[in-house]
Design a protein around this motif. Sequence first.
Motif, PDB file in Angstrom:
ATOM      1  N   LEU A   1      -4.883  14.851 -14.553  1.00 38.45           N
ATOM      2  CA  LEU A   1      -3.547  14.397 -14.176  1.00 38.45           C
ATOM      3  C   LEU A   1      -2.514  14.791 -15.231  1.00 38.45           C
ATOM      4  O   LEU A   1      -1.321  14.762 -14.976  1.00 38.45           O
TER       5      LEU A   1
ATOM      6  N   ALA B   1      -3.423   1.682  -7.030  1.00 40.44           N
ATOM      7  CA  ALA B   1      -2.963   2.931  -6.409  1.00 40.44           C
ATOM      8  C   ALA B   1      -3.481   3.107  -4.991  1.00 40.44           C
ATOM      9  O   ALA B   1      -3.843   4.198  -4.583  1.00 40.44           O
TER      10      ALA B   1
ATOM     11  N   ALA C   1     -10.591  10.571   0.965  1.00 42.59           N
ATOM     12  CA  ALA C   1     -11.180  11.770   0.369  1.00 42.59           C
ATOM     13  C   ALA C   1     -12.155  12.448   1.330  1.00 42.59           C
ATOM     14  O   ALA C   1     -12.162  13.670   1.470  1.00 42.59           O
TER      15      ALA C   1
ATOM     16  N   MET D   1     -11.623   7.926  -9.538  1.00 36.00           N
ATOM     17  CA  MET D   1     -10.871   7.161 -10.539  1.00 36.00           C
ATOM     18  C   MET D   1     -10.386   5.850  -9.954  1.00 36.00           C
ATOM     19  O   MET D   1      -9.967   5.780  -8.800  1.00 36.00           O
TER      20      MET D   1
ATOM     21  N   PHE E   1      -7.525   3.034 -10.647  1.00 35.84           N
ATOM     22  CA  PHE E   1      -6.276   2.915 -11.400  1.00 35.84           C
ATOM     23  C   PHE E   1      -5.969   1.460 -11.739  1.00 35.84           C
ATOM     24  O   PHE E   1      -6.413   0.535 -11.058  1.00 35.84           O
TER      25      PHE E   1
ATOM     26  N   ALA F   1      -9.077  13.494 -16.216  1.00 32.68           N
ATOM     27  CA  ALA F   1      -8.928  13.476 -14.763  1.00 32.68           C
ATOM     28  C   ALA F   1      -8.206  14.708 -14.255  1.00 32.68           C
ATOM     29  O   ALA F   1      -8.315  15.047 -13.085  1.00 32.68           O
TER      30      ALA F   1
ATOM     31  N   PRO G   1      -7.537  18.235 -10.404  1.00 37.84           N
ATOM     32  CA  PRO G   1      -8.453  17.100 -10.326  1.00 37.84           C
ATOM     33  C   PRO G   1      -9.534  17.263  -9.268  1.00 37.84           C
ATOM     34  O   PRO G   1     -10.692  16.918  -9.490  1.00 37.84           O
ATOM     35  N   LYS G   2      -9.149  17.829  -8.116  1.00 39.25           N
ATOM     36  CA  LYS G   2     -10.110  17.815  -7.018  1.00 39.25           C
ATOM     37  C   LYS G   2     -11.306  18.723  -7.257  1.00 39.25           C
ATOM     38  O   LYS G   2     -12.317  18.613  -6.582  1.00 39.25           O
TER      39      LYS G   2
ATOM     40  N   ARG H   1     -13.069   2.707  -2.899  1.00 37.08           N
ATOM     41  CA  ARG H   1     -12.567   4.047  -2.611  1.00 37.08           C
ATOM     42  C   ARG H   1     -13.209   5.054  -3.568  1.00 37.08           C
ATOM     43  O   ARG H   1     -13.525   6.171  -3.188  1.00 37.08           O
TER      44      ARG H   1
ATOM     45  N   ARG I   1      -6.478  10.533 -18.670  1.00 33.47           N
ATOM     46  CA  ARG I   1      -5.711  11.293 -17.683  1.00 33.47           C
ATOM     47  C   ARG I   1      -5.897  12.799 -17.875  1.00 33.47           C
ATOM     48  O   ARG I   1      -5.850  13.552 -16.921  1.00 33.47           O
TER      49      ARG I   1
ATOM     50  N   ARG J   1     -16.602   8.068  -2.724  1.00 33.41           N
ATOM     51  CA  ARG J   1     -16.484   9.462  -3.120  1.00 33.41           C
ATOM     52  C   ARG J   1     -17.797  10.063  -3.588  1.00 33.41           C
ATOM     53  O   ARG J   1     -18.033  11.245  -3.464  1.00 33.41           O
TER      54      ARG J   1
ATOM     55  N   LEU K   1     -14.696  14.037  -9.749  1.00 31.84           N
ATOM     56  CA  LEU K   1     -14.618  12.704 -10.313  1.00 31.84           C
ATOM     57  C   LEU K   1     -13.828  11.763  -9.426  1.00 31.84           C
ATOM     58  O   LEU K   1     -13.056  12.180  -8.576  1.00 31.84           O
TER      59      LEU K   1
END
Lengths: 305, 390
Positions: free
Chosen positions: B81, B114, B128, B108, B110, B79, B101-102, B175, B76, B179, B106
């Motif tokens: 977070l 999520a 995204a 992720m 979960f 990431a 994060p953005k 998802r 995390r 990206r 990267l």
Amino acid sequence: MTSVSRINRLTPYMFLAPAVVLLVVALLYPIGYMIYASFLDWRPSQYIGEAEFVGLRNYINLWNDEAFRESFGVTLKFAAVVVTLEMFIGVGLALLLDRNLRGMAALRTIFILPMMIAPIVVGLMWRYMYHPTVGIFNRTLKDWGFEPIPWLSDGTWSFVAVIIADVWQWTPFIFILSLAALQSLPQSALEAAEIDGATDWQKVWHIKLPLMMPVLIVALLLRLIDAFKVLEVILVMTNGGPGLSTEILSLRIYRTAQEFQELGVAAAMSNYLLILLIILTTIMFLYNKGAENRAERLRAAAQEA
Amino acid sequence: MFFEFSFEPVVCVGSVKGVTAAPDDWEDTLPTIRLEQVEKSYGAVRVLPPLDLTMDDGEFTVLVGPSGCGKSTTLRILAGLEDLSGGEVYFDEKPIGHLPPKQRDLAMVFQDYALYPHMNIARNMSFALRLKRAPASEIDEKVKRVANMLNIGHLLDRKPAELSGGQRQRVAMGRALVRDASTFLFDEPLSNLDAKLRAKMRTELAEMRDTLDKNMIYVTHDQIEAMTLGDRIVVMSEGLIQQQGTPEELFKTPVNRFVAGFIGSPTMNFLDGTIITEKSKTFVQGEGFKIALPAATARILESHASRDVTLGIRPSSFTTKPAKSDATIDLRLVVSEYLGAQSTLVTRCGDSDILVEHESASPVKSGGMLTFGIRTNEIMVFDKTTGLRL
């Protein structure tokens, strides 16, 4: 055998009976009484049995009664404005305060205090604050060298004044519901959005608000229903005036019964209000039912998948 | 199986310039990720003591350890977070510890997937790209391509709640793939699946590892996932990296008792004993056993005479029907878990439970003492107090 099975069949009804009786006595009887009264020309000095039956006359007369129509308009305007303001401010505050900062718990408790105060007290409190000379607002304005505002003696200002009081008291309701909704949102979905590149604002717009929507819709309907019934605060602050500027429907009903002594007319007015509230409540139930059905359908689909 | 078609051009390589999140200097190469003295505390509670870790570009790194070992926190932090309490994270030579994060390029996956509950699968996968205002035609094409690859093409109009756990898992994966980021983070992605599905997804992930040229960092508590997926495994415990290396290195040369016990299934057996020397032979003797060590091990242990040690014996190191020798052990059979091609025998030696892998065509009856041989060259010896391998 037969008697046992008959008893078994009757058991549920026997358990339900007290509740049903209570419901009939406490709810259905008064409502029926009110509907019956609305067909009468009835004075408080009369026994209800002596009142003259006038059929739909009360309803028809109200339809053409300017004061009643204006009062209806004031009610709609009042409800629309306060609920809109309360929704925006309440949801906005919840979005701002949904974080774990020091002292936030105390702040949240303070925020919900206004809701805990009896409406009549709220009305009195605001009336003092709006007092033309010694009230805190005008006193402050005067100290700063501004003209005083005719808070409760001008039609427009008094409408503003009662709106401020209602927004002050009931925004916390939207606030707590929104905060609870926010805090039960799936945290990982918000983190996923962050990884996906969402800004704070985009998270609010694309994730938080859509997910809060079911709660917000119910909160909105509850507030609307309440706003249509508001009485004490306005009664104490302006008693509907000046003129009819703040005379909302419940106040009109109260005055029709108490001051004009027309119980039948007041009952007919109440029924118009009742119809409006039934419509709103039905919308809410239908919405909840719809949400349940949707959730059920999704679960079933997931089972199949 | 969703990787049986030619996969190469699909996911990441065919990216359209300008849509990828990667800044210019990252475009063609993957960053080497380096954690330098990274630490994390919540108030007075330190969950991660300063930690150094380097992940080479294109590597599949698995962080593995029991729950609470700091592996998820590490991921995390990577990431973005979690805020750093100290230290720095570098992508190549660029410090990124302070970036949101953005800006880290990267994707992720979960543990609980999520997914966005209110969006259908297509919108979940394209979120995204939509935020980046990619052209609709391109979004559509990418989503369809990845969805077909993952066998979820027919589910695009559904809401997450309408999918099974396995399908949701694929959507979460999809998802991330849409990206087209340089680095993929996986936070226990398979732990919510049932055993059978987990094994299947593990295989598919292994294929993905081989076809995708991406940095992949994978957190799990399951050593089987670690062993089967990792190019390199980082074993963590109590916030500390116990050992890192290839699966083979960890299995064959664990540095301490923790790693030895964590890696390998069924888990390694441990027996406490003392080193003794008799007639120029070295033994380890403990309650109910006395095992001679081979010359090579004995030489290493020369300086540790009469020391308290722990023997580590893998369940696969036992042989049946041995001739009685100084490399045998008598074990009382408690339970025999018949698995078909083989059995796992749960036996007892003194107070310790000893697992024995037993290849046999037929179930073994419980009860009674059995004598097993031990391939003594596979025995590991650990210091009893420090747990370090001698």
